[in-house]
Design a protein around this motif. Sequence first.
Motif, short mmCIF file in Angstrom:
data_model
loop_
_atom_site.label_atom_id
_atom_site.label_comp_id
_atom_site.label_asym_id
_atom_site.label_seq_id
_atom_site.Cartn_x
_atom_site.Cartn_y
_atom_site.Cartn_z
N SER C 126 0.93 -1.22 -0.09
CA SER C 126 -0.09 -0.12 0.08
C SER C 126 0.84 1.28 -0.02
O SER C 126 2.30 1.14 0.03
CB SER C 126 -0.73 -0.16 1.23
N GLU C 127 0.21 2.48 -0.30
CA GLU C 127 1.16 3.46 -0.30
C GLU C 127 1.66 3.87 1.01
O GLU C 127 3.05 4.41 1.06
CB GLU C 127 0.31 4.70 -0.69
N SER C 128 1.10 3.62 1.96
CA SER C 128 1.72 3.65 3.15
C SER C 128 2.88 2.78 3.91
O SER C 128 3.58 3.07 4.71
CB SER C 128 0.57 4.06 4.28
N ASP C 129 2.44 1.70 3.27
CA ASP C 129 3.27 0.43 3.61
C ASP C 129 3.87 -0.24 2.29
O ASP C 129 3.43 -1.15 2.08
CB ASP C 129 2.73 -0.37 4.76
N PRO C 130 4.81 0.44 1.76
CA PRO C 130 5.21 -0.20 0.35
C PRO C 130 5.98 -1.23 0.52
O PRO C 130 6.71 -1.44 1.54
CB PRO C 130 6.12 0.91 -0.28
N VAL C 131 6.12 -2.19 -0.25
CA VAL C 131 6.99 -3.59 -0.42
C VAL C 131 8.39 -3.03 -0.58
O VAL C 131 8.61 -2.24 -1.53
CB VAL C 131 6.38 -4.57 -1.46
N ASP C 132 9.11 -3.59 0.31
CA ASP C 132 10.59 -3.72 -0.08
C ASP C 132 11.01 -4.85 -1.04
O ASP C 132 11.20 -5.92 -0.55
CB ASP C 132 11.32 -3.89 1.51
N TRP C 133 11.07 -4.44 -2.12
CA TRP C 133 10.98 -5.51 -3.48
C TRP C 133 12.42 -6.04 -3.13
O TRP C 133 12.47 -7.28 -3.60
CB TRP C 133 10.75 -4.90 -4.56
N ASP C 134 13.49 -5.64 -3.03
CA ASP C 134 14.84 -6.01 -2.58
C ASP C 134 14.76 -7.30 -1.75
O ASP C 134 15.39 -8.45 -1.97
CB ASP C 134 15.73 -5.16 -2.22
#
Lengths: 290, 800, 167
Positions: C126-134
Amino acid sequence: MKPAPFDFIRAESVDDVIAILSHTEDAKILAGGQSLVAMMNMRLARPSTLVTLRGVPGLDAIEEKDGVVTVGAMVVQERLRSMMGHRQEFGALAEGIGYIGHPQTRSMGTVGGSIAHADPSAELPLLLQVYRGSVKTAGPSGVRQIAAEDFFQFPFSTALEPEEIMVATHWPVPIMSSGGSFREFSRRRGDFAIVAVACHISIEHQRLVDGRLGAAGVAGTAVAVDLPADLRGQPLITDEAATHWLETLMPHLDPPDDLEASSVLRRTLVETLGREAMAEAWVRAGGGTT
Amino acid sequence: MSWLGQSVPRFEDGRLINGQGQYIADVMPVPGIQHVAILRSPHAHARIRRIDTSRVTSIAGVTGVITGRDLLTVLAPFPVGVPRPVAYYPIAIDKVRYVGEPVAVVVANTRYVAEDAIDVIEVDYESLPVVSDIEAACQRPPAALHENAPDNVANHREFTYGDPTTALKRSDMLIQERFVYPRNTAMPIETYGVVAYYEQSSGDYTVWANFHGPFTLHSVMAHALKVTTQKLRIKTPQDIGGSYGVKSAVYPYMVLLAATSRLLGCPVKWIEDRLEHMKASSSASARISYVTAGFSRNGRLQAVDIRQYDDVGAYIRAPEPATLYRVHGNLTGAYDVRHIHLENYAVMTNRVPTGLVRGYGGPQLYFPLERIMDIAARQLKMDPAELRRANFIRQNQFPYRTASGGIYDSGDYGAVLDTALEASGYEDFKEQARNRQDSGPLRLGIGMAAVVEPSGSNMGYVTIAYTPEERARQLPKSGAVSAATVAIDALGGITVQIDTAPEGQGHETVVRQIVADVLTVPMESIRVIAEMDTAITPWSISSGSYSSRFAAAGANAVFSAAQRVKSKLLSLAARQLGVDSQTLRFEEGRVWRAQGATDLTVKRLAGLTHWNPAELPSGISPGVYETSYFSLPNAGPPTAEDSINSSATYGFLVDVAKVAVNTETGQITVLDYVTVHDAGQLLNPLLADGQIHGGLAFGLGSALYEELRYDEEGQLVTGSLMDYLVPTASEIPESLTVLHHHTKAPGIPLGAKGLGEGNVMSAGAAIANAVSNALGVEIFSLPLSPRAVIESVLKKEGRG
Amino acid sequence: MIRYEKDQRVPVTLTVNGREYRQWIEPRLLLSDFLRDELGLTGTHVGCEHGVCGACTILLNGSPARSCLKLAIDVDDGQITTIEGLARDEEFDALRQAFSENHALQCGFCTPGIMLSVAVALKHTSESDPVDWDDVLSGHLCRCTGYVGIRRAIKALQAKEGGEAKA
């Protein structure tokens, strides 16, 4: 890479587990399995009996009472991380858990499992030390509470007796105006730390009142020291203060010399990461720059 | 519409993203399959005194157990192309020579039970001195691995081209250095897998494996099984989970399983586990190189003298010692050098035998060569880019015959360099890096590598391991052949069969592009069968997936077969219409003449050959089934002067890497990476870039992370994926630019050269050059771990 | 407590891709082998059996997990999604399309695990809790793509989702 055969027990209570551990040779407790099953697949671990804690009620609870957070042994790492993500006073905790493996292993790996495994380079044993946590165990002679410092003894070795089970960890809640920072140096993202450093600081009126600084990967167990008494009441972390605090940590280090890093490099890393962590913890605690 | 040259997404993706791939572990091609586990040696070098398997058969579910001695009845040693072969079997006979060498094979109803059973086998070993150091192995051998090679040298050859002695003597400056390239490996995520079935009644073997050639190894396997070649049928599954060369060395296990099936009378399956793969599959050869390079005052490279020692492991195994020879035609890379002295040693040590790994022979050559160019530039106070440019083969020199016999077909090296320098902002960053020195622990550096990338290996190059006199006593070997069949059934369905044994490169898609273009039909009307079956697929010894040969060889075989189909159909159309076939063409799957479309379609014409063959015009045969064997040009056998064009075509690339190096922690961060390729015409740019990305990740892995490290006892100390550091997404720089030039391959119909290996050859050198630039220290070995960086820094400061 | 002997066959019930399976298995059977060999769901690939490569990743009760590090007996009553289950879910058409269009796979061996991890991360971002894709991708080894195509596919998906959210 298939596990050797074992008897399998679904325990239904802590007493079940204690009874099994007391009466079965080579029985092992299965929590999340993220280390144990890998070892079993390699046949480096060959328990005669595997006791799963999955059916034991109460081990997956997180409770906060009287200024202490109690984390059940079966709570998975990712859950603790997401619960603690917004807790400024536990600033290093969620950050540090984020360095454990990968989301795909944190989702199954348990807090208790990691702490009982006592890998000297692991994050959670370091964090427990830095937050002055303790371990609650249950055994034939009753319940014990063991401070983190006494719990971790040697690499992969703890004060847990063979017939004892860890049921929870206790994390005393620091005062609100606290901050923490976690730094890790590893070859790849998600690898075991070559060196990890955690710093926790509490301040009041822009002065240090308490703190812990610790490191993993640099001794037989994670190590941590208190804020030196003469830094208490100081307004901020200066270069000299940081050096001083680091100097109190250094005697506890006995860094290994291996393929990845020399012991000299590990000491350097403790210094470098330590300074960064202290500075960040200070800011996160609300410490100003003046 | 032409599909070739377009970024067509892959047809293979559909099954793979839906979990419908069929890999070797997924298939059970015959009933009654039993499962294999292999007991392996814990010692690097030991005599087997006794093997006690008596407890095995007491375990429920076990079919049987077999040791090396049992297998001797049905096996001969594998042949290998060196004058003095050693006896190599797929299982230890009386002696083990590397940790992980098979000692016994257990067959049971599940892999679990088979593993239980190997646990109860007792082996009595008498340990022997371990040969681990490459140079000591041949100069002061602590032991001989094989009785017939007391100096542990499996192959030694010396070559002189031009007059290197005089040229070096006349040089203004000599650079003399020793370089070490480590053992690393391909580490596909799918391990080896084999299913083998021996039919007792006929004595025929059928072996399914994720093997991708070179299919010259088919004859090696048949020889080892002591059968004529038609009695060994090899099939590959629909999908192979990556290889990057290393699965060519599954062949000893194919023979081991085949022989086991014969002795135990049941079909058997073995899926290698990861620990087995790491210890005992194969790896790239480690190499120690001594290089002397003579330069003129103005930076012209006059001559090189190279002495290289390859660690080929415990047995010289086909196609080794090819690591030493795959790049023989391009020994001096992109540079115009007429004088070469070369001495090659293939040395046996107590480590797993080596074999193909992406880049094969390239990184071992280019790491020293491209480091030498930077060392020379520093000493001559020249810019490394300009030193390279001054030595490049010029555009008007193509086709260029190298001193050792390579024929570089085309290229414009200066133009590629220009593009790379511009794209990387070379001059600006150099300045930035210089200004950064002495301000804190962080140093910036920029480095490059220029690599001539060979593709389409000439099968004749391997024979250069023999002297001309020895070769004269054998039949000559040459060529780079690929075969393909295009068939059209009675209702117009098109099937193409290829011999390129892909493992993810997207051949099925590119083949559709080619055939769709030639026959002007939709790609969807074509089905591509990429599974190999040596009993029914048209193939030759050079078939398979290796040496980046699809674009140059395989694609042109398909093109040629499709052209034959087209020609047959147009001939038929011409007879039907009563016109000259030259006046006809295909468009939208239909025959057109100058006036416009006819009602003859591909479907109709093909249908005529099936439904009404009795009324076909004379000279038109029934059916549409055209097979073409395509041979790449310029792939002749070695000459009496040891001149060899080792590859059919040569691409080119320049990499520029920018790094930040922390002198306190040893951490290297790749800030930006530019790689500019010239691989001729691209058949599918999307897939070409994918190959480059993958190759670059390999190259960066070898530069910074990957090494199979052994201790003095010959034990692998990086034996799990926790210790052997395959880069994850975080370790690959996000700032990564791939650009292309398109100098057509002149002798190849589709104009494409191979690619996908070049960055494995270049990245180690480019990163090392950048780190050297950052630290002001020369780098002589890889990978550049933090520990290695710190040691370099300390050495510079005189504290090392 | 319930005790099972090592060579005893034990009944387990698992819901895989929405279908309930009841099988009799040995206590030591790994979940990865259970899915592949007992249920024939060969889309779950086994790459290392020590939890590093990520090829065998499945969703267990909605969370990504290494099926090689789980005993089938210990996930009794669990809800599992494999790539075959994802394949039936139209919700992930865009994911599949993005992977193909951006050439996020070559040999396809690591792909099912990666797609499951990406699918679940996309769901939780979500915008407030974006995924850390790395972080997500570091749990998977891919040897073919250099992760370039995979990153591009994720970027394309996010751009699309962002666009849709705004629209």
